[in-house]
Design a protein around this motif. Structure first.
Motif, PDB file in Angstrom:
ATOM      1  N   LEU A  20      -3.061   1.563 -13.551  1.00 30.49           N
ATOM      2  CA  LEU A  20      -1.910   0.664 -13.622  1.00 30.49           C
ATOM      3  C   LEU A  20      -0.660   1.333 -13.054  1.00 30.49           C
ATOM      4  CD1 LEU A  20      -0.828  -2.031 -14.579  1.00 30.49           C
ATOM      5  CD2 LEU A  20      -0.498  -1.067 -16.825  1.00 30.49           C
ATOM      6  N   ALA A  23      -0.798   1.283  -9.341  1.00 29.19           N
ATOM      7  CA  ALA A  23      -0.481  -0.024  -8.763  1.00 29.19           C
ATOM      8  C   ALA A  23       1.018  -0.305  -8.832  1.00 29.19           C
ATOM      9  CB  ALA A  23      -1.258  -1.120  -9.493  1.00 29.19           C
ATOM     10  N   LEU A  26       2.519   1.530  -6.078  1.00 26.45           N
ATOM     11  CA  LEU A  26       2.218   0.836  -4.824  1.00 26.45           C
ATOM     12  C   LEU A  26       3.238  -0.272  -4.561  1.00 26.45           C
ATOM     13  CD1 LEU A  26      -0.146   0.770  -2.709  1.00 26.45           C
ATOM     14  CD2 LEU A  26      -1.103  -1.049  -4.056  1.00 26.45           C
ATOM     15  N   LEU A  27       3.742  -0.908  -5.616  1.00 26.35           N
ATOM     16  CA  LEU A  27       4.730  -1.964  -5.436  1.00 26.35           C
ATOM     17  C   LEU A  27       6.133  -1.428  -5.250  1.00 26.35           C
ATOM     18  CD1 LEU A  27       4.234  -5.070  -7.692  1.00 26.35           C
ATOM     19  CD2 LEU A  27       4.443  -4.918  -5.257  1.00 26.35           C
ATOM     20  N   THR A  28       6.496  -0.333  -5.928  1.00 24.68           N
ATOM     21  CA  THR A  28       7.911   0.035  -5.974  1.00 24.68           C
ATOM     22  C   THR A  28       8.309   1.099  -4.963  1.00 24.68           C
ATOM     23  OG1 THR A  28       7.347   1.560  -7.748  1.00 24.68           O
ATOM     24  CG2 THR A  28       8.219  -0.571  -8.379  1.00 24.68           C
ATOM     25  N   PHE A  29       7.361   1.848  -4.390  1.00 28.55           N
ATOM     26  CA  PHE A  29       7.756   2.920  -3.485  1.00 28.55           C
ATOM     27  C   PHE A  29       8.182   2.365  -2.131  1.00 28.55           C
ATOM     28  CE2 PHE A  29       5.264   6.505  -5.725  1.00 28.55           C
ATOM     29  CZ  PHE A  29       6.286   6.604  -6.633  1.00 28.55           C
ATOM     30  N   VAL A  32       5.336   3.812   3.673  1.00 29.03           N
ATOM     31  CA  VAL A  32       3.875   3.881   3.654  1.00 29.03           C
ATOM     32  C   VAL A  32       3.374   5.207   3.096  1.00 29.03           C
ATOM     33  CG1 VAL A  32       1.808   3.747   5.069  1.00 29.03           C
ATOM     34  CG2 VAL A  32       3.730   2.313   5.589  1.00 29.03           C
ATOM     35  N   ARG A  35       3.615   5.222  -0.657  1.00 28.72           N
ATOM     36  CA  ARG A  35       2.635   4.283  -1.211  1.00 28.72           C
ATOM     37  C   ARG A  35       1.228   4.847  -1.139  1.00 28.72           C
ATOM     38  NH1 ARG A  35       5.104  -0.523   1.972  1.00 28.72           N
ATOM     39  NH2 ARG A  35       7.034  -0.756   0.812  1.00 28.72           N
ATOM     40  N   LEU A  36       0.936   5.600  -0.064  1.00 28.45           N
ATOM     41  CA  LEU A  36      -0.374   6.250   0.024  1.00 28.45           C
ATOM     42  C   LEU A  36      -0.565   7.225  -1.124  1.00 28.45           C
ATOM     43  CD1 LEU A  36      -1.198   7.352   3.618  1.00 28.45           C
ATOM     44  CD2 LEU A  36      -2.626   6.138   2.041  1.00 28.45           C
ATOM     45  N   ALA A  39      -1.351   5.386  -4.061  1.00 32.28           N
ATOM     46  CA  ALA A  39      -2.627   4.676  -4.009  1.00 32.28           C
ATOM     47  C   ALA A  39      -3.810   5.609  -4.167  1.00 32.28           C
ATOM     48  CB  ALA A  39      -2.751   3.916  -2.694  1.00 32.28           C
ATOM     49  N   GLN A  43      -5.169   6.458  -8.565  1.00 31.85           N
ATOM     50  CA  GLN A  43      -6.367   5.604  -8.542  1.00 31.85           C
ATOM     51  C   GLN A  43      -7.623   6.441  -8.724  1.00 31.85           C
ATOM     52  OE1 GLN A  43      -6.511   2.336  -8.491  1.00 31.85           O
ATOM     53  NE2 GLN A  43      -4.297   2.259  -8.487  1.00 31.85           N
TER      54      GLN A  43
END
Lengths: 116, 88
Positions: A20, A23, A26-29, A32, A35-36, A39, A43
């Motif tokens: 969670l 994820a 992944l939305l707030t950063f 790319v 976010r990687l 992710a 995960q």
């Protein structure tokens, strides 16, 4: 048996919470590369914890398959991060002011000089 | 133990919804590739939680196949994007 249930519950809840958080990152950063990071690491950690929490409730033959799935995810996530990060750099979606050192720029410049 | 499994499934579902929001919003192809990879990882995790809930290991092949497919698809899509960008 009660201790096994407690261990399984801790692993399942911790793994799902890690997924969670990944994820949410992944939305707030902003770009790319960040976010990687969100992710891949949370995960993979979350999936491995969930696998451990499920494996202690199964018999040994099925648990070995779960170990295989976790190992596979841990091996392939860095490969994916490397490829997507390089593609993002070439697409120009990694902001230059967020980088400390830029080794890929030198290499790209060298390749370009060799082709000219 | 039932409460633990309900909370776990709930958290995995919320995480999947968040990654789908990123998939719809993402600026460009690479964000969407990453979001889809996260989503398939969450599917694998939920499949394994289901196996632990029912104490039944018959879905392991499904989880392994999903992990393999996610890796192959994401890597090939990333390679395509990189090739397209380096020829620009």
């Amino acid at each position: 048996m009660n201790w096994l249930n407690l261990f399984s519950a801790v692993c399942l809840l911790g793994g799902a919470a890690s997924c969670l958080f990944g994820a949410i990152g992944l939305l707030t950063f902003p770009d790319v590369a960040a976010r990687l990071q969100a992710a891949t690491k949370p995960q993979t950690l979350g999936l491995i914890l969930v696998l451990i929490g499920s494996a202690v409730r199964l018999d040994i033959r099925d648990a070995s398959g779960l170990i295989l799935v976790g190992l596979f995810q841990a091996l392939t996530a860095p490969v994916l991060a490397q490829l997507v990060g390089r593609a993002a750099y070439r697409a120009g979606s990694v902001r230059e002011e967020t980088l400390d050192a830029d080794d890929l720029a030198k290499r790209i410049r060298r390749e370009r000089d060799r082709t000219l | 133990m039932g409460v633990v499994f309900s909370v776990t499934f709930g958290m995995l579902c919320v995480a999947g919804l968040l990654s789908l929001v990123r998939l719809l919003r993402g600026r460009g192809t690479l964000d969407r590739i990453v979001a889809l990879d996260v989503f398939i990882t969450l599917i694998v995790a939920a499949t394994c939680v289901d196996m632990g809930l029912n104490r039944d290991g018959s879905n392991i092949a499904l989880a392994a196949a999903f992990a393999l497919l996610a890796f192959i698809g994401s890597v090939s899509a990333a390679r395509l994007v990189e090739r397209r960008e380096s020829h620009r």
